[in-house]
Structures are given as structure tokens and as C-alpha cells.
Design an enzyme around this catalytic site. Structure first.
Site, short mmCIF file in Angstrom:
data_model
loop_
_atom_site.label_atom_id
_atom_site.label_comp_id
_atom_site.label_asym_id
_atom_site.label_seq_id
_atom_site.Cartn_x
_atom_site.Cartn_y
_atom_site.Cartn_z
N ARG A 1 -0.76 -5.42 2.95
CA ARG A 1 -0.33 -4.16 2.34
C ARG A 1 -1.18 -3.85 1.11
O ARG A 1 -1.40 -4.71 0.27
CB ARG A 1 1.13 -4.23 1.89
N HIS B 1 7.56 0.84 -4.66
CA HIS B 1 8.57 1.59 -3.91
C HIS B 1 9.33 2.52 -4.86
O HIS B 1 9.74 2.08 -5.94
CB HIS B 1 9.56 0.64 -3.24
N HIS C 1 1.38 -1.28 -4.03
CA HIS C 1 2.25 -0.11 -4.03
C HIS C 1 3.52 -0.42 -4.81
O HIS C 1 3.91 -1.58 -4.97
CB HIS C 1 2.61 0.31 -2.60
N TYR D 1 -0.36 -7.93 -0.56
CA TYR D 1 0.23 -9.13 0.04
C TYR D 1 0.14 -9.05 1.56
O TYR D 1 0.09 -7.96 2.13
CB TYR D 1 1.69 -9.31 -0.40
N TYR E 1 7.42 -10.73 -3.81
CA TYR E 1 8.69 -10.11 -4.16
C TYR E 1 9.71 -11.19 -4.51
O TYR E 1 9.76 -12.24 -3.86
CB TYR E 1 9.26 -9.30 -3.00
#
Lengths: 237, 184
Positions: A154, A159, A157, A144, A105
């Protein structure tokens, strides 16, 4: 028999509990006192309405926000936003954010040792059209690691944040990808007790909208609480 | 086309720790002005966890009702956000500050704000309310009267003693003085 003068509760099993110890961060942050029932008032029936002025030209094309092309698997993510009665939700603000193809991110607290992509910010927004339709062009996010437990990862995905017809239709969730072997291992995904409800958060490969020699498409429809025409009408089951 | 089958609303998932990437732009459009205009109030406070520690990655959304709603269509004023809606994220000290239109208050039952609380560790957002501490209608509010008396104070923002229009309200997610949250 539910009391129709009170705010309706979720279908059992379809929403996560606040206290879910396998997701460790819930332990000190979830309320322990009983939740209080809320009568329906005008304020709950209405919600903020956002206009096109909030949306910039490339806000739903996350691959076109910089000078160069981002690295990774270019994809279309698209679908329709519905209310509980099967009507499209028009003008719904849909906001997204995600990791890049390497699972990183662009955020100061993300310390994962994977490269940032100078051509990918990982944020987008759009309004649904007259048929409740939305689309985003983006890069498939990578999985990640995170600190929840040893060797925790995770699943891929994106959000999603949505505003529907009233403030009670507000939804923040995550869209997953089909066939991801990390999903059965993920406490956040598995915080939803009902298996069918979990499955509804997984997008579907959509070859009809995939473009040859260009990109794959994933289709994901989203149902929000409430009714567009008569929000939270009396006697709704 | 409409499909009239009844559908089940999608499940919630946490905003996680990185929501600022996608959501903070909207909060940033509404910094607290140096002089808060008439018709608006300023609310300041903190978000705290079970141990009284600040929650630096929480996001709050305040809603003061439809009458304060204003549509934005690109030709409209400054920033595209209805005056009755504000999104704010906490800082590293768990603190937040916002200026928002006073509640529509068409009826006594509307003299409050709805507040949605999002954070890493919240799998589903919490719903609360905040009442302004110097609002006389609080004493007859049907929802406050439903809340156990010893917990009502958690929903009331304290009017600042020196600055009119400024109110203080903390969100306590768990433990002593846990804020009242509503079922939905």
C-alpha cells in the site's frame, strides 16, 4: 434528465464500483443484485450532529498522546471541508487512523513484522471550525505490504472518515501523499476510474504552513456531497 | 468567504481491516444496556458474505432521523452521541448488537432506519434500510413497494417472539438472500 425526487447519483467515474476484482476482497463482499433508486425523504436530508464534547484535548495531535515523541517524520495535515456548492462545512466530525512510520498499525490483525511505536496510537479526531478548517499533527505513515497479490504494497495513506450536513454526505476515504511511486501499482487507489478524481485524494506539499527546523505540512481539501444551506434542494444539477 | 463554484465530491475508499483504531471508540460508548429504555429498540444480527461466512471486520451505522437527534456540547449527558445515531462493529462471529432510538416517524415514510455498511472489501459504503417487522406502516411504505416483492423481506427486522423491543436483522452482502442496497 435526473429525477429530482430521487436521491442523486454520483458523477460517473468519480466513485469506485463495488465489484473490482483487482482488489480481491471485493469479490465475495460486493452486491450483485441491482441497486434500488431511493426517493429523498427527510431522513436522508438530515444527519447526526456531534459536539465538542466528543473531542479530547490531544485528539488532533497524534504526536502528543503519549509520554514520549513518536518516531518518524513529523507532519501537519490540514485543509478545509467544503460542500458541493463551495461553502465550508462547519462542525464536521473528521476521524483519522493510520499506520506508524514503519508501516505498522496498532491492531491485532496486523501481523507485519515492523515495530510498533509505544508513543504512537495512530488515531485522531476533530471538528471543523467556522470556516470548515481542520488540522492534525501526526507522523507520516510508512508503506506496508498486504496480502492482495504477490509483493503488494500500500502507498502511504491516512484513513479519513467525515460526517457532513446530511447522512448522504457521509464519506470514508484515504488521503495519499504526493510523489508516491506506489500509487500507480495500488488496486485500492486505482479502483477510482477517473484520473482527476484519484488526484484529488492526493495532498499537496504546503511550504507556507511548514515550520523551519520542525515539520513539513500537507494540505488536503475535501468536498462532501450536498449543500449546507439547502441540503439536496430540488433542481440541483 | 465562500467559493460558489460547484465542486465534485471526493471519492470513497475502503475502511480497510484496521478501522477499529480510529472508529471503534464511538461504538464503544453505546453498549446495549441490560434494560433497553422505552423509545429505543435493540437490533441484533450478523453480516455475511457471498459464501455465508461471517464478516468480522464490518461496521454499521444506523440513523433513525433528525427528530431523534440530540446535540451534545460537553455539558450534556453521558456520551456525546445523538440518540438517533449508532455505530457498531461486528465481532469475530460477524455479529452485531445495538440499541437506538426508534425512527422519528414524522411521516409514514420515516418509519425505518437508514443503515450504512462499511467493511474491508467495500470500496464505497453500502446504503440500506431496515424496517421493524411489527410496524403496520410497512405495508404502505413507498420504498418497500419499489423493491421487488421477493426481496422485501431482506429489509425487515424480525420482532423477537419473547423479548419486546428486540429485533433480528442480517446483512447479506452478496448471493442468496442478498440484502437490498440503494443507489446513491
Amino acid at each position: 434528465m435526473p429525477d429530482s425526487s430521487m436521491v442523486e447519483l454520483a458523477v460517473p467515474g468519480t466513485q469506485p464500483e463495488y465489484h473490482f476484482p483487482p482488489y480481491v476482497s471485493t469479490i465475495a463482499r460486493s452486491p450483485r443484485m441491482p441497486l434500488v433508486l431511493l426517493p429523498r425523504t427527510q431522513m436522508e436530508r438530515n444527519g447526526p450532529v456531534f459536539g465538542q464534547g466528543l473531542i479530547g484535548e490531544h485528539d488532533n495531535d497524534l504526536t502528543a498522546q503519549h509520554a514520549g515523541n513518536p518516531i518518524g517524520e513529523r507532519i501537519l495535515v490540514h485543509g478545509r471541508v467544503w460542500d458541493e456548492g463551495g461553502r465550508p462545512v462547519r462542525g464536521a466530525l473528521v476521524e483519522v487512523w493510520q499506520a506508524n512510520a514503519a508501516g505498522r498499525y496498532r491492531h491485532k490483525v496486523d501481523t507485519y513484522d515492523a515495530p510498533l511505536d509505544p508513543n504512537f496510537a495512530g488515531a485522531g479526531r476533530t471538528l471543523t471550525d467556522e470556516s470548515g478548517y481542520y488540522w492534525f499533527k501526526t507522523i507520516k505513515p510508512g508503506p506496508y505490504p498486504w496480502g492482495n497479490h504477490h509483493n503488494a504494497w500500500r502507498p502511504s495513506h491516512i484513513h479519513f472518515s467525515l460526517f457532513g450536513s446530511g447522512i448522504l454526505s457521509r464519506l470514508v476515504t484515504q488521503m495519499y501523499f504526493p510523489g508516491d511511486p506506489l500509487q500507480p501499482l495500488d488496486p485500492i487507489f486505482n479502483s477510482i476510474p477517473d484520473a482527476a478524481a484519484r488526484t484529488r485524494l492526493i495532498s499537496q506539499l504546503d511550504m507556507d504552513r511548514s515550520e523551519s527546523n520542525y515539520m513539513l505540512a500537507y494540505k488536503w481539501d475535501i468536498v462532501l456531497r450536498g449543500h449546507v444551506d439547502t441540503p439536496f434542494e430540488e433542481g440541483h444539477p | 468567504m465562500s467559493d460558489n463554484s460547484v465542486r465534485i465530491p471526493a471519492s470513497s475508499q475502503t475502511v480497510g481491516p484496521y478501522f477499529r483504531i480510529g472508529l471503534e471508540y464511538l461504538a464503544n460508548r453505546n453498549p446495549v444496556p441490560s434494560i433497553v429504555p422505552a423509545g429505543m429498540v435493540e437490533i441484533r444480527g450478523r453480516v455475511l458474505d457471498r459464501d455465508g461466512l461471517p464478516v468480522p471486520d464490518a461496521m454499521l451505522e444506523f440513523w433513525s432521523g433528525a427528530r431523534a437527534r440530540r446535540l451534545f456540547d460537553g455539558n450534556d449527558a453521558e456520551n456525546g452521541i445523538p440518540e438517533g445515531f449508532r455505530r457498531v462493529a461486528t465481532d469475530e462471529k460477524g455479529e452485531f448488537a445495538l440499541a437506538i432510538a426508534r425512527p422519528a416517524a414524522e411521516t409514514a415514510s420515516d418509519a425505518h432506519f437508514m443503515v450504512l455498511v462499511f467493511a474491508r472489501g467495500l470500496l464505497r459504503h453500502l446504503i440500506s434500510r431496515v424496517y421493524l417487522g411489527d410496524e403496520v406502516r410497512n405495508d404502505s411504505d413507498a420504498v418497500l413497494l419499489r423493491v421487488p416483492p421477493d426481496r422485501r423481506a431482506t429489509l425487515i427486522a424480525r420482532a423477537d417472539e419473547k423479548q419486546p423491543g428486540l429485533y433480528w436483522w442480517d446483512v447479506v452482502l452478496q448471493g442468496t438472500n442478498e440484502t437490498v442496497f440503494f443507489a446513491w
